[in-house]
Design a protein around this motif. Structure first.
Motif, PDB file in Angstrom:
ATOM      1  N   CYS A  14      -4.893   2.426   1.662  1.00 14.03           N
ATOM      2  CA  CYS A  14      -5.219   1.498   0.583  1.00 14.03           C
ATOM      3  C   CYS A  14      -6.530   1.968  -0.030  1.00 14.03           C
ATOM      4  O   CYS A  14      -7.543   2.076   0.674  1.00 14.03           O
ATOM      5  CB  CYS A  14      -5.359   0.069   1.123  1.00 14.03           C
ATOM      6  SG  CYS A  14      -5.980  -1.110  -0.097  1.00 14.03           S
ATOM      7  N   HIS A  15      -6.523   2.271  -1.313  1.00 16.80           N
ATOM      8  CA  HIS A  15      -7.710   2.839  -1.932  1.00 16.80           C
ATOM      9  C   HIS A  15      -8.819   1.815  -2.134  1.00 16.80           C
ATOM     10  O   HIS A  15      -9.990   2.186  -2.203  1.00 16.80           O
ATOM     11  CB  HIS A  15      -7.325   3.498  -3.258  1.00 16.80           C
ATOM     12  CG  HIS A  15      -6.343   4.619  -3.091  1.00 16.80           C
ATOM     13  ND1 HIS A  15      -6.637   5.758  -2.368  1.00 16.80           N
ATOM     14  CD2 HIS A  15      -5.065   4.770  -3.512  1.00 16.80           C
ATOM     15  CE1 HIS A  15      -5.593   6.577  -2.356  1.00 16.80           C
ATOM     16  NE2 HIS A  15      -4.622   5.991  -3.050  1.00 16.80           N
ATOM     17  N   HIS A  16      -8.474   0.534  -2.211  1.00 14.32           N
ATOM     18  CA  HIS A  16      -9.502  -0.504  -2.279  1.00 14.32           C
ATOM     19  C   HIS A  16     -10.158  -0.631  -0.906  1.00 14.32           C
ATOM     20  O   HIS A  16      -9.512  -1.010   0.063  1.00 14.32           O
ATOM     21  CB  HIS A  16      -8.894  -1.848  -2.699  1.00 14.32           C
ATOM     22  CG  HIS A  16      -8.279  -1.824  -4.061  1.00 14.32           C
ATOM     23  ND1 HIS A  16      -6.934  -2.002  -4.275  1.00 14.32           N
ATOM     24  CD2 HIS A  16      -8.826  -1.614  -5.280  1.00 14.32           C
ATOM     25  CE1 HIS A  16      -6.668  -1.923  -5.566  1.00 14.32           C
ATOM     26  NE2 HIS A  16      -7.805  -1.680  -6.194  1.00 14.32           N
ATOM     27  N   GLY A  17     -11.440  -0.280  -0.827  1.00 16.55           N
ATOM     28  CA  GLY A  17     -12.130  -0.330   0.450  1.00 16.55           C
ATOM     29  C   GLY A  17     -11.882   0.904   1.302  1.00 16.55           C
ATOM     30  O   GLY A  17     -12.380   0.992   2.412  1.00 16.55           O
ATOM     31  N   ASN A  18     -11.088   1.839   0.774  1.00 15.43           N
ATOM     32  CA  ASN A  18     -10.745   3.055   1.517  1.00 15.43           C
ATOM     33  C   ASN A  18     -10.241   2.694   2.921  1.00 15.43           C
ATOM     34  O   ASN A  18     -10.765   3.143   3.934  1.00 15.43           O
ATOM     35  CB  ASN A  18     -11.950   3.999   1.603  1.00 15.43           C
ATOM     36  CG  ASN A  18     -11.555   5.381   2.109  1.00 15.43           C
ATOM     37  OD1 ASN A  18     -10.394   5.794   2.012  1.00 15.43           O
ATOM     38  ND2 ASN A  18     -12.515   6.096   2.667  1.00 15.43           N
ATOM     39  N   GLU A  65     -16.403  -0.245   3.835  1.00 18.75           N
ATOM     40  CA  GLU A  65     -17.265  -1.427   3.753  1.00 18.75           C
ATOM     41  C   GLU A  65     -16.519  -2.743   3.951  1.00 18.75           C
ATOM     42  O   GLU A  65     -17.078  -3.705   4.458  1.00 18.75           O
ATOM     43  CB  GLU A  65     -17.987  -1.455   2.396  1.00 18.75           C
ATOM     44  CG  GLU A  65     -18.866  -0.232   2.127  1.00 18.75           C
ATOM     45  CD  GLU A  65     -20.013  -0.120   3.111  1.00 18.75           C
ATOM     46  OE1 GLU A  65     -20.440  -1.159   3.641  1.00 18.75           O
ATOM     47  OE2 GLU A  65     -20.472   1.029   3.354  1.00 18.75           O
ATOM     48  N   TYR A  66     -15.257  -2.786   3.537  1.00 23.27           N
ATOM     49  CA  TYR A  66     -14.551  -4.069   3.579  1.00 23.27           C
ATOM     50  C   TYR A  66     -13.047  -3.820   3.631  1.00 23.27           C
ATOM     51  O   TYR A  66     -12.557  -2.736   3.298  1.00 23.27           O
ATOM     52  CB  TYR A  66     -14.892  -4.920   2.345  1.00 23.27           C
ATOM     53  CG  TYR A  66     -14.351  -4.342   1.055  1.00 23.27           C
ATOM     54  CD1 TYR A  66     -13.141  -4.804   0.513  1.00 23.27           C
ATOM     55  CD2 TYR A  66     -15.019  -3.322   0.378  1.00 23.27           C
ATOM     56  CE1 TYR A  66     -12.629  -4.274  -0.662  1.00 23.27           C
ATOM     57  CE2 TYR A  66     -14.524  -2.789  -0.799  1.00 23.27           C
ATOM     58  CZ  TYR A  66     -13.327  -3.262  -1.304  1.00 23.27           C
ATOM     59  OH  TYR A  66     -12.822  -2.723  -2.461  1.00 23.27           O
ATOM     60  N   PRO A  97      -9.723  -5.488   1.926  1.00 21.24           N
ATOM     61  CA  PRO A  97      -9.305  -6.452   0.902  1.00 21.24           C
ATOM     62  C   PRO A  97      -8.575  -7.646   1.510  1.00 21.24           C
ATOM     63  O   PRO A  97      -7.878  -7.506   2.529  1.00 21.24           O
ATOM     64  CB  PRO A  97      -8.365  -5.628   0.011  1.00 21.24           C
ATOM     65  CG  PRO A  97      -8.793  -4.210   0.220  1.00 21.24           C
ATOM     66  CD  PRO A  97      -9.226  -4.131   1.650  1.00 21.24           C
ATOM     67  N   GLU A  98      -8.738  -8.794   0.898  1.00 25.51           N
ATOM     68  CA  GLU A  98      -8.169 -10.026   1.452  1.00 25.51           C
ATOM     69  C   GLU A  98      -6.649  -9.942   1.592  1.00 25.51           C
ATOM     70  O   GLU A  98      -6.080 -10.467   2.548  1.00 25.51           O
ATOM     71  CB  GLU A  98      -8.562 -11.226   0.581  1.00 25.51           C
ATOM     72  CG  GLU A  98     -10.033 -11.610   0.680  1.00 25.51           C
ATOM     73  CD  GLU A  98     -10.441 -11.980   2.108  1.00 25.51           C
ATOM     74  OE1 GLU A  98      -9.632 -12.614   2.818  1.00 25.51           O
ATOM     75  OE2 GLU A  98     -11.562 -11.621   2.514  1.00 25.51           O
ATOM     76  N   TYR A  99      -5.982  -9.290   0.641  1.00 30.28           N
ATOM     77  CA  TYR A  99      -4.519  -9.233   0.728  1.00 30.28           C
ATOM     78  C   TYR A  99      -4.065  -8.337   1.889  1.00 30.28           C
ATOM     79  O   TYR A  99      -2.997  -8.564   2.459  1.00 30.28           O
ATOM     80  CB  TYR A  99      -3.906  -8.777  -0.598  1.00 30.28           C
ATOM     81  CG  TYR A  99      -4.181  -7.352  -1.010  1.00 30.28           C
ATOM     82  CD1 TYR A  99      -3.271  -6.337  -0.719  1.00 30.28           C
ATOM     83  CD2 TYR A  99      -5.332  -7.028  -1.724  1.00 30.28           C
ATOM     84  CE1 TYR A  99      -3.517  -5.026  -1.119  1.00 30.28           C
ATOM     85  CE2 TYR A  99      -5.581  -5.728  -2.118  1.00 30.28           C
ATOM     86  CZ  TYR A  99      -4.675  -4.728  -1.812  1.00 30.28           C
ATOM     87  OH  TYR A  99      -4.929  -3.434  -2.206  1.00 30.28           O
ATOM     88  N   TYR A 114     -11.909   1.549   7.892  1.00 31.03           N
ATOM     89  CA  TYR A 114     -12.328   1.210   6.534  1.00 31.03           C
ATOM     90  C   TYR A 114     -13.817   1.486   6.369  1.00 31.03           C
ATOM     91  O   TYR A 114     -14.566   1.594   7.342  1.00 31.03           O
ATOM     92  CB  TYR A 114     -12.009  -0.250   6.214  1.00 31.03           C
ATOM     93  CG  TYR A 114     -12.699  -1.273   7.093  1.00 31.03           C
ATOM     94  CD1 TYR A 114     -13.850  -1.929   6.663  1.00 31.03           C
ATOM     95  CD2 TYR A 114     -12.201  -1.592   8.347  1.00 31.03           C
ATOM     96  CE1 TYR A 114     -14.486  -2.873   7.457  1.00 31.03           C
ATOM     97  CE2 TYR A 114     -12.823  -2.532   9.156  1.00 31.03           C
ATOM     98  CZ  TYR A 114     -13.964  -3.165   8.714  1.00 31.03           C
ATOM     99  OH  TYR A 114     -14.593  -4.079   9.515  1.00 31.03           O
ATOM    100  N   VAL A 122       0.834  -1.202   0.000  1.00 24.99           N
ATOM    101  CA  VAL A 122       0.000   0.000   0.000  1.00 24.99           C
ATOM    102  C   VAL A 122       0.871   1.255   0.000  1.00 24.99           C
ATOM    103  O   VAL A 122       2.106   1.183   0.068  1.00 24.99           O
ATOM    104  CB  VAL A 122      -0.959   0.016   1.210  1.00 24.99           C
ATOM    105  CG1 VAL A 122      -1.944  -1.138   1.128  1.00 24.99           C
ATOM    106  CG2 VAL A 122      -0.175  -0.061   2.519  1.00 24.99           C
TER     107      VAL A 122
END
Length: 237
Positions: A153-157, A199-200, A202-204, A197, A31
């Motif tokens: 991390c922009h995925h999932g904020n 909503e979620y 990320p798995e990684y 975060y 990230v």
């Protein structure tokens, strides 16, 4: 829940130095650093927390009340270029924050108990603070001081922060004192890791953090610093 506010999830953990080294090393490869961090990857945070005459915020947290609010003035890197009065709202497992900028002059007035400058009708948060100070005797209680290492991390904020060297200071008028020597309020081997975060996650990121094996904690920095002062006979609740 107030639908006009942006609520987020917030998880807090105590990690030791070994865990911190492993997790932070993983994150650096996955990230981004927060854009506000210095070349060292960190910045300094100092907050002045407020409570009313009954220490409502303190006792609600200690009593396990889930829905509550806290008020604080926050500055960065012990500078007066960015000053905010913030209201942090806790609703069930969610958090939200409302803030309003302050000038250095307004901040200096508030720190010595003069709050008429907050009586600004078109600023709802400042008006709320004005009424809290006038009617419920909301006053400065403790300085909370630490160094933050932030990642985004922009995925999932997702925002992951490591808060180090948590220290406590009593005298509110020293908020901008660069020579302030606050006292450590946490074991020197411990770091507070926070994961926020929408909503979620990320798995990684989950795999890198390995949250299941960490020590989840609920004590706020405000409470830790207030309790530290009390246990060292500097303050009565």
């Amino acid at each position: 829940m107030n639908s006009t506010l942006k609520y987020r999830h917030e998880l807090k953990f105590f990690v030791n130095q070994h865990q911190y080294q492993i997790i932070s090393t993983r994150l650096r490869n996955l990230v981004s650093r927060d854009e506000h961090a210095s070349s060292s990857g960190e910045y300094h945070i100092r907050s002045l927390y407020f409570d009313d005459i009954n220490n409502k915020a303190l006792h609600e947290k200690l009593g396990g009340i889930r829905d509550r609010v806290k008020y604080r003035i926050r500055i960065y890197n012990i500078e007066d270029t960015t000053i905010h009065f913030e209201k942090k709202i806790k609703f069930r497992d969610y958090i939200a924050k409302v803030k309003e900028p302050l000038t250095r002059e307004m901040t200096d007035e508030i720190m010595v108990g003069r709050f008429e400058g907050l009586n600004i009708p078109d600023k709802p948060l400042l008006m709320e603070l004005y009424h809290e100070m006038k009617h419920n005797l909301l006053r400065p209680k403790v300085i909370v001081d630490y160094v933050r290492e932030p990642y985004v991390c922009h995925h999932g904020n997702v925002r992951i922060t490591f808060d180090k060297e948590l220290r406590s200071g009593r005298h509110s008028t020293e908020l901008f004192n660069k020579n302030l020597d606050p006292v450590r309020a946490i074991d020197e081997n411990l770091i507070i890791m926070e994961v926020k975060y929408d909503e979620y996650i990320p798995e990684y990121i989950k795999a890198a953090l390995q949250l299941e094996g960490l020590n989840r904690q609920s004590a706020s920095k405000y409470v830790m610093c207030r309790k530290f002062l009390k246990y060292n006979s500097w303050e009565d609740y």
